[in-house]
Write a protein that holds these residues in place. Sequence first.
Motif, mmCIF file in Angstrom:
data_model
loop_
_atom_site.group_PDB
_atom_site.id
_atom_site.type_symbol
_atom_site.label_atom_id
_atom_site.label_comp_id
_atom_site.label_asym_id
_atom_site.label_seq_id
_atom_site.Cartn_x
_atom_site.Cartn_y
_atom_site.Cartn_z
ATOM 1 N N GLY A 8 -5.165 1.397 61.266
ATOM 2 C CA GLY A 8 -4.210 0.296 61.231
ATOM 3 C C GLY A 8 -2.998 0.506 62.110
ATOM 4 N N GLY A 9 -2.576 1.736 62.268
ATOM 5 C CA GLY A 9 -1.432 2.032 63.117
ATOM 6 C C GLY A 9 -1.664 1.710 64.581
ATOM 7 N N PHE A 10 -2.932 1.653 64.967
ATOM 8 C CA PHE A 10 -3.300 1.293 66.337
ATOM 9 C C PHE A 10 -3.757 -0.157 66.432
ATOM 10 N N TRP A 15 -7.507 -5.890 66.870
ATOM 11 C CA TRP A 15 -8.340 -5.938 68.077
ATOM 12 C C TRP A 15 -9.741 -6.406 67.698
ATOM 13 N N TYR A 16 -10.292 -5.865 66.611
ATOM 14 C CA TYR A 16 -11.653 -6.193 66.190
ATOM 15 C C TYR A 16 -11.790 -7.669 65.828
ATOM 16 N N LEU A 17 -10.782 -8.234 65.177
ATOM 17 C CA LEU A 17 -10.855 -9.625 64.742
ATOM 18 C C LEU A 17 -10.392 -10.619 65.800
ATOM 19 N N GLY A 18 -10.032 -10.128 66.976
ATOM 20 C CA GLY A 18 -9.759 -11.010 68.093
ATOM 21 C C GLY A 18 -8.350 -11.564 68.189
ATOM 22 N N VAL A 25 -0.167 -5.386 70.755
ATOM 23 C CA VAL A 25 0.745 -4.406 71.349
ATOM 24 C C VAL A 25 2.075 -4.415 70.601
ATOM 25 N N LEU A 26 2.583 -5.589 70.267
ATOM 26 C CA LEU A 26 3.828 -5.688 69.502
ATOM 27 C C LEU A 26 3.671 -5.036 68.127
ATOM 28 N N PHE A 27 2.517 -5.227 67.511
ATOM 29 C CA PHE A 27 2.221 -4.602 66.217
ATOM 30 C C PHE A 27 2.304 -3.081 66.333
ATOM 31 N N ILE A 28 1.742 -2.528 67.411
ATOM 32 C CA ILE A 28 1.752 -1.080 67.611
ATOM 33 C C ILE A 28 3.176 -0.572 67.874
ATOM 34 N N ILE A 29 3.905 -1.256 68.742
ATOM 35 C CA ILE A 29 5.253 -0.814 69.119
ATOM 36 C C ILE A 29 6.209 -0.837 67.925
#
Length: 53
Positions: A8-10, A15-18, A25-29
């Motif tokens: 989840g941190g990545f 990404w998998y659900l499109g 990227v914002l989620f990761i940052i």
Amino acid sequence: MLLWFFLGGFAAHRWYLGSPWYWNVLFIITLGGIFVWAIIDLIDIITDKYPGL
């Protein structure tokens, strides 16, 4: 849900659900929106309301 739990941190579940790449990227940052988005994603996945499901 396993992708959310283990990667989840990545933003692997996103990404998998499109989800759009820029949201991922914002989620990761932001570390999952300081875990707020991460919890909301988990609730959406459990209740089958995530947009990609």
